[in-house]
Every structure is written in structure tokens, then in C-alpha cells.
Design an enzyme around this catalytic site. Sequence first.
Site, mmCIF file in Angstrom:
data_model
loop_
_atom_site.group_PDB
_atom_site.id
_atom_site.type_symbol
_atom_site.label_atom_id
_atom_site.label_comp_id
_atom_site.label_asym_id
_atom_site.label_seq_id
_atom_site.Cartn_x
_atom_site.Cartn_y
_atom_site.Cartn_z
ATOM 1 N N TYR A 1 8.881 -7.336 12.282
ATOM 2 C CA TYR A 1 8.953 -6.383 11.133
ATOM 3 C C TYR A 1 8.432 -5.061 11.752
ATOM 4 O O TYR A 1 8.723 -4.663 13.221
ATOM 5 C CB TYR A 1 8.300 -6.673 9.690
ATOM 6 C CG TYR A 1 9.230 -5.644 8.724
ATOM 7 C CD1 TYR A 1 10.426 -5.648 8.497
ATOM 8 C CD2 TYR A 1 8.136 -5.193 7.788
ATOM 9 C CE1 TYR A 1 10.943 -5.100 7.433
ATOM 10 C CE2 TYR A 1 8.679 -4.307 6.969
ATOM 11 C CZ TYR A 1 10.177 -4.282 6.760
ATOM 12 O OH TYR A 1 10.640 -3.535 5.875
ATOM 13 N N ARG B 1 17.735 5.534 4.107
ATOM 14 C CA ARG B 1 16.296 5.950 4.296
ATOM 15 C C ARG B 1 15.370 4.692 4.956
ATOM 16 O O ARG B 1 14.604 4.164 4.277
ATOM 17 C CB ARG B 1 15.406 6.400 2.842
ATOM 18 C CG ARG B 1 14.434 6.975 3.155
ATOM 19 C CD ARG B 1 13.382 6.943 2.002
ATOM 20 N NE ARG B 1 12.812 5.460 2.000
ATOM 21 C CZ ARG B 1 11.915 5.005 2.486
ATOM 22 N NH1 ARG B 1 11.258 5.922 3.372
ATOM 23 N NH2 ARG B 1 11.752 3.765 2.436
ATOM 24 N N LYS C 1 12.594 -8.221 6.084
ATOM 25 C CA LYS C 1 11.772 -8.786 4.900
ATOM 26 C C LYS C 1 11.947 -10.169 4.435
ATOM 27 O O LYS C 1 10.903 -10.624 4.139
ATOM 28 C CB LYS C 1 12.437 -7.829 3.889
ATOM 29 C CG LYS C 1 11.810 -6.341 3.862
ATOM 30 C CD LYS C 1 10.273 -6.454 3.012
ATOM 31 C CE LYS C 1 9.651 -5.187 3.328
ATOM 32 N NZ LYS C 1 9.949 -4.056 2.571
ATOM 33 N N GLU D 1 15.759 -2.028 -1.139
ATOM 34 C CA GLU D 1 15.051 -1.907 -0.073
ATOM 35 C C GLU D 1 15.622 -0.525 0.606
ATOM 36 O O GLU D 1 16.837 -0.527 1.007
ATOM 37 C CB GLU D 1 14.897 -2.905 1.087
ATOM 38 C CG GLU D 1 14.292 -2.764 2.171
ATOM 39 C CD GLU D 1 12.756 -2.792 1.743
ATOM 40 O OE1 GLU D 1 11.971 -2.386 2.342
ATOM 41 O OE2 GLU D 1 12.306 -3.477 0.915
ATOM 42 N N ASP D 2 14.658 0.529 0.874
ATOM 43 C CA ASP D 2 15.019 1.685 1.762
ATOM 44 C C ASP D 2 16.211 2.484 1.224
ATOM 45 O O ASP D 2 17.219 2.763 1.970
ATOM 46 C CB ASP D 2 15.121 1.326 3.253
ATOM 47 C CG ASP D 2 13.857 0.949 3.914
ATOM 48 O OD1 ASP D 2 12.869 1.064 3.156
ATOM 49 O OD2 ASP D 2 13.994 0.813 4.920
ATOM 50 N N ASP E 1 9.762 -0.524 -1.755
ATOM 51 C CA ASP E 1 9.236 0.619 -1.415
ATOM 52 C C ASP E 1 8.449 1.377 -2.418
ATOM 53 O O ASP E 1 7.529 2.198 -2.144
ATOM 54 C CB ASP E 1 10.640 1.637 -0.845
ATOM 55 C CG ASP E 1 11.305 1.023 0.167
ATOM 56 O OD1 ASP E 1 10.836 0.663 1.406
ATOM 57 O OD2 ASP E 1 12.492 0.614 -0.256
ATOM 58 N N ASN F 1 5.413 4.646 8.045
ATOM 59 C CA ASN F 1 5.746 3.613 9.029
ATOM 60 C C ASN F 1 7.225 4.397 9.729
ATOM 61 O O ASN F 1 7.873 5.354 9.053
ATOM 62 C CB ASN F 1 6.498 2.457 8.392
ATOM 63 C CG ASN F 1 5.477 1.528 7.811
ATOM 64 O OD1 ASN F 1 4.427 1.292 8.770
ATOM 65 N ND2 ASN F 1 5.466 0.827 6.722
#
Length: 562
Positions: free
Chosen positions: A101, A154, A172, A243-244, A267, A415
Amino acid sequence: MDDHKRPLYLPFAGPAILEAPLINKGSAFTDEERVFFNLEGLLPHVIETIEEQASRAYDQYTNFTNDLDRHIYLRNIQDTNETLYYRLVQNHITEMMPIIYTPTVGMACERFSKNYRRNRGLFISYPHKDRIEDILNNSTRQKVKIIVVTDGERILGLGDQGIGGMGIPIGKLSLYTSCGGISPAYTLPITLDVGTDNPHLLEDPMYMGWRNQRIGGEEYKEFVEAFMQAVNRRWPDALIQFEDFAQKNAMPLLERYKDQYCCFNDDIQGTAAVTVGSLLAACKAAKSQLCEQRIAFLGAGSAGCGIAEAIVAQMVSEGIDEAQARSQVFMVDRWGLLQDNMPNLLNFQEKLAQKTQAVKDWTIENGNISLLDVMNNAKPTVLIGVSGAPGLFSEEIIKAMHQHCPRPIVFPLSNPTSRVEATPKDVLHWTNGQALVATGSPFEPVALNGETFEIAQCNNSYIFPGIGLGVLSAGAKRVSDEMLMASSRALAECSPLALNGEGPLLPPLEEIHQVSKHIAFAVAKVAVEQGHALPCTDELLAQSIENNFWTAEYRRYKRTSF
């Protein structure tokens, strides 16, 4: 009987078994299995244990000279023998977590199309919007219980990666299994391919996604709505993790679906939960409460505001009123401190904007109130970075904070590592070792003044696997704010620093299974109390968590007919 002791009945044989990563054992197939499943001659003579296989795999792993190659190697094992993959990762969890990850997964996403080898998960492209149900039924996973879905817009701090973002759901879900004991057979990564606005991808002849500008507006909303409905029909009990997604979509999607389906946004909510848990541990170690802190944020997007709202909720639960709690939170973005007279505040920013009247007497250097101005006037005790912009926690800012706060709490959470607001080494040097530092990506310990400082990784992997295990074990139908708050408190209860007055802020990754089970129980208990799950005693919940916790061990196979 435990699942790993119960035989698994297989209706097929020969090379098909070796090509199925969920059931392939490679050289660990027994003599009896090799005969029954027509595998004789397809494998070398020696029969190995999973530990012997893992030892060979680790030896091969150590021969690679860069992290991206190590990531690709581990992904290859995952795509051929998942049980071996998870045994290997669990044996070396601290070493391999940054490889499977963050930060390495960021590089893997950027090179996803160039490095593509085998299929994993589902890609649902906008041109196939009328065939979503068919696509879901094409999945090789039939008993899906946890889905991680992204649209790739993103990815970490790297921006629009198109279908390259698939690396994030894959990574994940690897952590759901390696940290939270979720069987890989129950997991499914999904990418919604709605195009990309990344010109480098659109011009790249190797890019494997839909070569089109991103759709938006009503088209996008209708596509996501069709996806959510189709998933609910196919797997009505599945937990969906967003996610993202980009800021413009992340919060609206969460608000739209959190009361309709069992879903959450890692997030926003997962980051908030692990941050609050880490802050609670830090406060407990200092024999104080979170409601006594003044907290400055650099980054006022959906993630930062999600953390801030969770902090406000925790402060209120500790006894202060909401208005007072909000007055102690200072959100700074590229335009300076958020204030209630600013135009174009986003909906989720409005409640977190400071009253202009409250800051009118501040001494400031320029027109906008900068982070340094906040340090000098508000005198925060906690500084959290979620800006995605490297180096913004400068020496001047950290020293200004340290002037009024002997033990500042500094969390540069962005990150991957290349985007961090400040390195732990710098923060500790600037504060002469007095700062309590946690980061979003892994960092090596820092040696200073004869001491070694372990750097806690305030990573969502401490939280979301336990949430998933708790939801699955309780059969919860929703993920409520109270369940997330329970996960934060449970994490804080595992802090060595809070428990013993020394050691790291967060427990070592070697203890992640125990941490995830502890969080799962807290989450499941609240789900039952709120009526999001069927009534259940504490003893039965604890037993359900143990029963659902998958371990990387081979099962015995027996032959059956179709």
C-alpha cells in the site's frame, strides 16, 4: 469446526485449479490431492508446507532492488496463490505494508497500464452503463461481502489516474484481509471508468481505460446511482467503501448513500476515525482531554473537514457545547483561514469557518490569515496536515507553535511520502524532540539527543479492517457515525503510550490482528445497540468475530461432481 479445518469440495481438476488463485496451493498439494485432482506431473516432486513456500518467496522478494518491483512481485503471487500471498505478508507485515500500500501503491497506480499483467476485480466503463448488472454477474467472486470502489479521480496526492486507480481498491482489500482477517473470497475491487482528464493518460497509447474526458453532472450521478442499485441487488449485504473520489463527488456521494446502503468513505470517515483515535491516545498520555485542545488544519477539503467534524463530535461527547468545540478548530486552505464571511465556501466547510468577529483583533501580516498567523494568534496545541502539498509545515511554523506549546502534537498526514507537509526528522529537530509526531505514510525511527523516536503511522489500516470485520460479524446494515466514533475510542485503548506512558503512540503492526478484533467488537456492539444489526449478546458477537477471522492456511480439498 473452523473453516480452515473443514474440507473444501471442488468440482474441477487439473490446470484449472492451478490457475485459480483462491484455491491454488502450488507445491503444497498433497500426494492424495495430486492424484484426485489430476495434478501429477504438473508440479515438482517435493511437497512443501506453506511456511517453506513463504520462505522461498521471501528469499526471491529480497533479491529485488526497488520497491515498485517488489510490489509487482507480490501482486504476481497474489494473482496466482492468495493464501501464500497473505501468509507471506502476515509474516513480514511491517516490512511489506509500505510495499503493498502507501507509498509504493502510488507508483503502481501511475504505471498501472504499463505494468498490467492479469485481471483482478471489475472495471465498469461508462459506455457499458446499461450492462452493469451483467458485469457484476461476471465476477469470479460470488459471495462478496466487502467492495472497495473508486473512480480514479483523486488517487492519494497524485490526482487523476483513470483506471490506474484500481491499484488502490486492490491494495485496500489486501489490508482488509492481512490486517482484518476478511477472507479474500469475500472481497471485490471495482473501478468505475468514467474517463480521465489526465492528458498524459489520454495521449498514452498503452492506457487501458476509456479514452474520453471525464463525465460529470447528471450523467455521472445517474451512472453511480445505477451502480449502487445494481450492487445492492447482486449483493444486498455487502459493505461498500468509497475510495479516492474527488472532493466535488466524495462528500455528496457519502451524504446521498450513507442512510440508504451499508457504505462509508474511507478518505473522509476512515481518516477521521484513525486521526481522532490517535489524538485521543495522545491526550490520554498527556492526562488531558481532546476538548481542551486547540487544533489547526492545513487542508480544508473533504478529508480535512471530515476529521474536523469527528473531532468536534468527540469534544462534544466530552462535555463542551458544539459552538465552543467549533471555535477551537481552525481550518486553513490555500486562501487562508476559513471565515464565515468568505464567498464560495463549500457546504461541508461552512460550519467549520471561524466567526470573523472572533478573529478581527488578530495581528496578521497580510490580507489573508495564514497558517503562521494562526500559530501566533490562536496558539494551537495540535497541527494536522491534509493538504497534499509537501513542505508546508516550515521550520518557522513549527517553531512558532513550539513557543507557546511545550509538547506540540504534529500530524503531517498527506500521502504518499513525497507529499508530506514535513518529515518527522525535521519536526523533532525543530522542537528538540518535544513534538509528538504521527504521519500518514511510514517513516524510519528518528535518532536525536541519544534517543530513538518511533514514528507512529496514523494510517487508516488501523481502522477500516476492524470496521469491516465488525460490520460483517454483526451483519450490520449501516455504518453510523457512532460506530466510527467507537472505532476511534477502541484504537486509543490499544495505544502503548496511553497505556504505559511510554512507547509508540499506536501499537506495532505485528499486533494489528488483536487491534482489528478489538475495534470490530466495539463497532459491532454499537451496531447492535443502534438497531443496525440483529440483537446479539456480547459473547456471541465476540464468537462471531473469531469465526469470521480468516487465517492464511491451506484447507483440505475433496473431489465432487458438478
